[in-house]
Scaffold this motif. Structure first.
Motif, PDB file in Angstrom:
ATOM      1  N   GLY A 205       0.802  -1.209   0.000  1.00  0.00           N
ATOM      2  CA  GLY A 205       0.000   0.000   0.000  1.00  0.00           C
ATOM      3  C   GLY A 205       0.837   1.262   0.000  1.00  0.00           C
ATOM      4  O   GLY A 205       0.542   2.226   0.710  1.00  0.00           O
ATOM      5  N   ALA A 206       1.909   1.271  -0.804  1.00  0.00           N
ATOM      6  CA  ALA A 206       2.856   2.383  -0.792  1.00  0.00           C
ATOM      7  C   ALA A 206       2.234   3.663  -1.332  1.00  0.00           C
ATOM      8  O   ALA A 206       1.419   3.641  -2.257  1.00  0.00           O
ATOM      9  CB  ALA A 206       4.098   2.031  -1.608  1.00  0.00           C
ATOM     10  N   ASP A 207       2.640   4.790  -0.740  1.00  0.00           N
ATOM     11  CA  ASP A 207       2.255   6.103  -1.248  1.00  0.00           C
ATOM     12  C   ASP A 207       3.163   6.532  -2.402  1.00  0.00           C
ATOM     13  O   ASP A 207       2.737   7.261  -3.296  1.00  0.00           O
ATOM     14  CB  ASP A 207       2.352   7.153  -0.142  1.00  0.00           C
TER      15      ASP A 207
ATOM     16  N   ARG B 211      -1.242  16.528  -0.125  1.00  0.00           N
ATOM     17  CA  ARG B 211      -0.942  16.797   1.285  1.00  0.00           C
ATOM     18  C   ARG B 211       0.239  17.751   1.435  1.00  0.00           C
ATOM     19  O   ARG B 211       0.306  18.511   2.405  1.00  0.00           O
ATOM     20  CB  ARG B 211      -0.642  15.495   2.029  1.00  0.00           C
ATOM     21  N   VAL B 212       1.179  17.714   0.487  1.00  0.00           N
ATOM     22  CA  VAL B 212       2.321  18.627   0.560  1.00  0.00           C
ATOM     23  C   VAL B 212       2.157  19.816  -0.379  1.00  0.00           C
ATOM     24  O   VAL B 212       3.083  20.604  -0.565  1.00  0.00           O
ATOM     25  CB  VAL B 212       3.647  17.890   0.257  1.00  0.00           C
ATOM     26  N   GLY B 213       0.970  19.952  -0.971  1.00  0.00           N
ATOM     27  CA  GLY B 213       0.701  21.106  -1.823  1.00  0.00           C
ATOM     28  C   GLY B 213       1.220  20.992  -3.231  1.00  0.00           C
ATOM     29  O   GLY B 213       1.338  22.005  -3.933  1.00  0.00           O
TER      30      GLY B 213
ATOM     31  N   VAL C  76      11.925  16.188  -0.637  1.00  0.00           N
ATOM     32  CA  VAL C  76      12.133  16.630   0.742  1.00  0.00           C
ATOM     33  C   VAL C  76      10.802  16.771   1.457  1.00  0.00           C
ATOM     34  O   VAL C  76      10.640  16.331   2.608  1.00  0.00           O
ATOM     35  CB  VAL C  76      12.914  17.960   0.764  1.00  0.00           C
ATOM     36  N   ARG C  77       9.822  17.379   0.794  1.00  0.00           N
ATOM     37  CA  ARG C  77       8.540  17.611   1.456  1.00  0.00           C
ATOM     38  C   ARG C  77       7.748  16.315   1.634  1.00  0.00           C
ATOM     39  O   ARG C  77       7.107  16.099   2.666  1.00  0.00           O
ATOM     40  CB  ARG C  77       7.738  18.660   0.684  1.00  0.00           C
ATOM     41  N   LEU C  78       7.790  15.419   0.637  1.00  0.00           N
ATOM     42  CA  LEU C  78       7.084  14.148   0.783  1.00  0.00           C
ATOM     43  C   LEU C  78       7.734  13.271   1.853  1.00  0.00           C
ATOM     44  O   LEU C  78       7.038  12.705   2.712  1.00  0.00           O
ATOM     45  CB  LEU C  78       7.067  13.395  -0.555  1.00  0.00           C
TER      46      LEU C  78
ATOM     47  N   ASP D 220       4.102   9.544   8.035  1.00  0.00           N
ATOM     48  CA  ASP D 220       3.540   8.221   7.796  1.00  0.00           C
ATOM     49  C   ASP D 220       3.661   7.782   6.339  1.00  0.00           C
ATOM     50  O   ASP D 220       2.951   6.883   5.895  1.00  0.00           O
ATOM     51  CB  ASP D 220       2.069   8.197   8.210  1.00  0.00           C
ATOM     52  N   LEU D 221       4.572   8.393   5.583  1.00  0.00           N
ATOM     53  CA  LEU D 221       4.708   8.075   4.163  1.00  0.00           C
ATOM     54  C   LEU D 221       5.275   6.669   3.979  1.00  0.00           C
ATOM     55  O   LEU D 221       6.265   6.300   4.615  1.00  0.00           O
ATOM     56  CB  LEU D 221       5.628   9.092   3.489  1.00  0.00           C
TER      57      LEU D 221
END
Length: 263
Positions: free
Chosen positions: A121-123, A172-174, A190-192, A197-198
């Protein structure tokens, strides 16, 4: 494998000045064993000439083609965000697979990413991105792990054409940073990776090709005048996250690769 079908949208940002390179990228999409559920072509500021992509856009092997025009800030980030915003407005719930307009995928790229993502279930799913310079491959191994520090200091191999991320995580990170003239891939990473919980998975295979010698004004081109401005902006945004060692590596890479001296 869960057996659950998660949609995949392919997103290509482009300028319409050289349709031959974009045609190569599109052909690699058409040749995917696992065809995307949607293909978004987002053009920066103006659309290509009528008929320039006939026969590719209308290919019956692609389920749905959407052509968009970036009216946000000019550049790759605004053009990608145009596609992401459209997907969000449509209620899309799946993976976004980005392909730069001057690169190409192996036929199993999407199937490998889908398989790796389904296992846990990877993002984010990271596949290997081979580097081709003047027709010669520069050897490197596919990614098997990543940390925030990796992308603060440099880029170990996550760029536009091997970005395979759930839309929900991107929003979620825009999304991308509008107006950032370069280092978009590192900024996004960097932001992800800063999300607590990524879930990240890896294909452990080279399934995409980055052509670094192809088009002078491709939206993702390296070594351009915009590189200096992008590095300076990246430092302003993320410098506070850098340890002294990471800061030293960041400055050395900017100087050695791009001839940019960081303050």
């Amino acid at each position: 494998m869960t057996g659950q079908h998660i949609p995949i949208a392919t997103l290509i940002a482009s300028k319409p000045k050289n349709p031959d390179l974009l045609r190569r990228a599109l052909i690699s999409v058409i040749q995917q064993y696992r065809r995307p559920d949607l293909l978004l072509l987002a053009f920066d500021r103006r659309l290509p000439e009528p008929g320039a992509l006939d026969g590719v856009i209308s290919n019956p092997f692609i389920n749905g083609v959407v052509v968009l025009r970036n009216e946000r800030m000019q550049g790759a980030a605004g053009t990608w965000n145009t596609g992401l915003s459209w997907l969000q407005e449509q209620g899309f719930d799946g993976y976004v697979a980005i392909l730069d307009d001057d690169d190409e995928w192996d036929p199993d790229h999407l199937s490998q990413c889908e398989r790796a993502g389904a296992r846990g279930g990877a993002d984010v799913v990271l596949s290997g991105l081979r580097v081709m310079k003047d027709g010669v491959e520069i050897p490197r191994a596919p990614l098997s792990s990543v940390t925030v520090d990796d992308f603060l200091a440099g880029n170990p191999g996550w760029q536009g054409s091997n970005t395979f991320v759930k839309l929900e995580a991107l929003m979620r990170v825009g999304g991308f940073t509008d107006g950032l003239p370069s280092t978009n891939d590192r900024d996004l990473a960097v932001r992800l990776l800063g999300l607590p919980d990524l879930k990240v998975a890896f294909t452990h295979r080279m399934t995409a090709t980055w052509h670094i010698d192809s088009q002078a004004d491709a939206l993702s081109r390296p070594g351009s005048p915009e590189k200096r401005a992008g590095l300076l902006q990246f430092l302003a945004m993320h410098g506070h996250l850098m340890s002294p060692d990471v800061m030293t590596r960041f400055k050395a890479r900017a100087r050695d690769l791009f001839g940019v001296d960081m303050p």
